[in-house]
Write an enzyme that holds these catalytic residues in place. Structure first.
Site, PDB file in Angstrom:
ATOM      1  N   ASP A  27       0.828  -1.213   0.000  1.00  0.00           N
ATOM      2  CA  ASP A  27       0.000   0.000   0.000  1.00  0.00           C
ATOM      3  C   ASP A  27       0.861   1.262   0.000  1.00  0.00           C
ATOM      4  O   ASP A  27       1.972   1.267   0.539  1.00  0.00           O
ATOM      5  CB  ASP A  27      -0.914  -0.018   1.237  1.00  0.00           C
ATOM      6  CG  ASP A  27      -2.098   0.929   1.105  1.00  0.00           C
ATOM      7  OD1 ASP A  27      -2.365   1.399  -0.026  1.00  0.00           O
ATOM      8  OD2 ASP A  27      -2.750   1.204   2.121  1.00  0.00           O
ATOM      9  N   HIS A  44       2.364   3.259  -9.070  1.00  0.00           N
ATOM     10  CA  HIS A  44       2.209   1.804  -9.248  1.00  0.00           C
ATOM     11  C   HIS A  44       3.399   1.246 -10.030  1.00  0.00           C
ATOM     12  O   HIS A  44       3.887   0.152  -9.742  1.00  0.00           O
ATOM     13  CB  HIS A  44       0.908   1.480  -9.986  1.00  0.00           C
ATOM     14  CG  HIS A  44      -0.331   1.896  -9.243  1.00  0.00           C
ATOM     15  ND1 HIS A  44      -0.531   1.605  -7.913  1.00  0.00           N
ATOM     16  CD2 HIS A  44      -1.441   2.581  -9.639  1.00  0.00           C
ATOM     17  CE1 HIS A  44      -1.712   2.092  -7.526  1.00  0.00           C
ATOM     18  NE2 HIS A  44      -2.277   2.701  -8.561  1.00  0.00           N
ATOM     19  N   LEU A 138      10.299 -21.121  -4.547  1.00  0.00           N
ATOM     20  CA  LEU A 138       9.430 -20.127  -3.894  1.00  0.00           C
ATOM     21  C   LEU A 138       8.097 -20.123  -4.607  1.00  0.00           C
ATOM     22  O   LEU A 138       8.057 -20.170  -5.836  1.00  0.00           O
ATOM     23  CB  LEU A 138      10.080 -18.734  -4.007  1.00  0.00           C
ATOM     24  CG  LEU A 138       9.197 -17.507  -3.697  1.00  0.00           C
ATOM     25  CD1 LEU A 138       8.806 -17.473  -2.225  1.00  0.00           C
ATOM     26  CD2 LEU A 138       9.918 -16.203  -4.057  1.00  0.00           C
TER      27      LEU A 138
HETATM   28  C1  IPE Z   1      -5.476  -2.739  -0.007  1.00  0.00           C
HETATM   29  O1  IPE Z   1      -5.131  -1.419  -0.226  1.00  0.00           O
HETATM   30  C2  IPE Z   1      -5.510  -3.488  -1.295  1.00  0.00           C
HETATM   31  C3  IPE Z   1      -4.211  -3.702  -1.944  1.00  0.00           C
HETATM   32  C4  IPE Z   1      -3.051  -3.352  -1.480  1.00  0.00           C
HETATM   33  C5  IPE Z   1      -4.275  -4.378  -3.219  1.00  0.00           C
HETATM   34  P1  IPE Z   1      -6.237  -0.283  -0.417  1.00  0.00           P
HETATM   35  O2  IPE Z   1      -5.499   0.994  -0.590  1.00  0.00           O
HETATM   36  O3  IPE Z   1      -7.167  -0.675  -1.491  1.00  0.00           O
HETATM   37  O4  IPE Z   1      -7.023  -0.340   0.967  1.00  0.00           O
HETATM   38  P2  IPE Z   1      -7.812   0.781   1.757  1.00  0.00           P
HETATM   39  O5  IPE Z   1      -8.805   1.370   0.814  1.00  0.00           O
HETATM   40  O6  IPE Z   1      -6.801   1.784   2.208  1.00  0.00           O
HETATM   41  O7  IPE Z   1      -8.420   0.056   2.917  1.00  0.00           O
HETATM   42  C1  IPE Z   2      -1.579   0.172  -3.355  1.00  0.00           C
HETATM   43  O1  IPE Z   2      -1.371   1.547  -3.433  1.00  0.00           O
HETATM   44  C2  IPE Z   2      -1.823  -0.455  -4.705  1.00  0.00           C
HETATM   45  C3  IPE Z   2      -3.198  -0.918  -4.908  1.00  0.00           C
HETATM   46  C4  IPE Z   2      -4.164  -0.893  -4.029  1.00  0.00           C
HETATM   47  C5  IPE Z   2      -3.513  -1.461  -6.216  1.00  0.00           C
HETATM   48  P1  IPE Z   2      -2.587   2.569  -3.418  1.00  0.00           P
HETATM   49  O2  IPE Z   2      -2.988   2.838  -4.837  1.00  0.00           O
HETATM   50  O3  IPE Z   2      -3.677   2.099  -2.539  1.00  0.00           O
HETATM   51  O4  IPE Z   2      -1.896   3.856  -2.800  1.00  0.00           O
HETATM   52  P2  IPE Z   2      -2.503   4.884  -1.759  1.00  0.00           P
HETATM   53  O5  IPE Z   2      -3.038   4.077  -0.627  1.00  0.00           O
HETATM   54  O6  IPE Z   2      -3.575   5.627  -2.481  1.00  0.00           O
HETATM   55  O7  IPE Z   2      -1.354   5.732  -1.370  1.00  0.00           O
HETATM   56 MG    MG Z   3      -4.106   2.366  -0.585  1.00  0.00          MG
END
Ligand code: IPE
Ligand code: IPE
Ligand code: MG
Length: 254
Positions: A27, A44, A138
């Site tokens: 995240d 990303h 792995l």
């Molecule tokens: C969780 O992250 C999902 C992934 C890392 C794929 P999100 O960014 O979607 O989660 P919330 O919205 O902060 O709970």
């Molecule tokens: C995690 O990063 C990747 C996915 C959930 C696909 P985010 O896109 O949730 O990044 P933030 O949380 O907005 O910083």
């Molecule tokens: Mg996120």
């Protein structure tokens, strides 16, 4: 110089106390990009480098299972532009990494509702999964269009169908039966869950499987996360005492 110098490459880890399964909630890509005045997609893209680093780190120290939360069932509700970019990035990752996975004995697997993925992404995924099926160094498990609740719902539907067909009776249902009918059927429960970006929630990840998992939350954003911090988390994990609801034998004063 102190002889207790901490290794930067994990060589000081106790091989007998390594987690068998590490799960990660990747995240913070969006916030990483925002801080640099970049767009979320660029976050990303940078995050993909951390994925490669984590796969390499697990292989180096000998951790047999790594599960990465790449896309949740709720992530479908993001703007189409972002969803499309994530799918394209996933496809690129699958195509670019195929040879590297093969070379390093890594088996690719997935959990989640992959029927919802665009057909070309699903095809790349299934190809790499099939091509790497006999690798055993792995297991890299990608959670794609994954949600813990959806996984439990799918399991419950199968259970109901088996009962209706007269193939299953209530007394046969126990925790093992349920574990065997989740997407993670042949994967041990995670020993440690790491979530980057400072959020302290599990966001619908592995709801059943995390029952006795150790949690580690770090404020580091996923694109900034690296091997050095990962090895430090593993050192910390090796100091933890996992009791699984029992008492620590020898902890009682005489
Ligand atoms: C969780 O992250 C999902 C992934 C890392 C794929 P999100 O960014 O979607 O989660 P919330 O919205 O902060 O709970
Ligand atoms: C995690 O990063 C990747 C996915 C959930 C696909 P985010 O896109 O949730 O990044 P933030 O949380 O907005 O910083
Ligand atoms: Mg996120």
């Amino acid at each position: 110089m102190s002889s207790k110098r901490i290794s930067r490459d994990g060589e000081d880890l106790d091989p007998g106390r390594l987690p068998q399964h590490v799960a990660m909630i990747m995240d913070g890509n969006g916030r990483w990009a925002k801080r640099r005045l970049l767009n979320r997609i660029q976050g990303h893209e940078k995050g993909a480098d951390t994925v490669r680093a984590m796969v390499e780190a697990c292989r180096e120290v000998g951790i047999p299972f790594l599960t990465l939360y790449a896309f949740s069932t709720e992530n479908w509700q993001r703007p189409k532009r972002e969803v499309d970019a994530l799918m394209a990035l996933l496809n690129k990752f699958l195509q670019n990494e195929r040879d590297e996975l093969q070379k390093n004995g890594i088996r690719l697997a997935f959990i989640g509702e992959i029927a919802r993925l665009p057909p070309r992404v699903r095809q790349s995924l299934e190809e790499v999964v099939a091509a790497t099926a006999s690798n055993d160094k792995l297991r890299l498990v990608l959670a794609l269009s994954y949600g813990g609740r959806s996984e439990i719902v799918r399991m419950a539907r199968r259970l109901a169908a088996d009962v209706a067909a007269g193939q299953l009776v209530a007394a046969q249902i126990d925790s093992e039966w349920i574990s065997r009918h989740l997407d993670t059927a042949d994967i041990p429960d995670p020993d440690i869950l790491i979530r980057t970006s400072g959020e302290m929630r599990i966001s619908n990840f592995l709801l059943w499987q995390l029952a006795y998992t150790e949690f580690h939350f770090t404020p580091t954003l996923w694109p900034d996360f690296g091997k050095e911090e990962f090895f430090q988390i593993l050192r910390n994990y090796q100091q933890r005492e996992r009791r699984f609801g029992k008492v620590d034998t020898g902890a009682d004063p005489a």
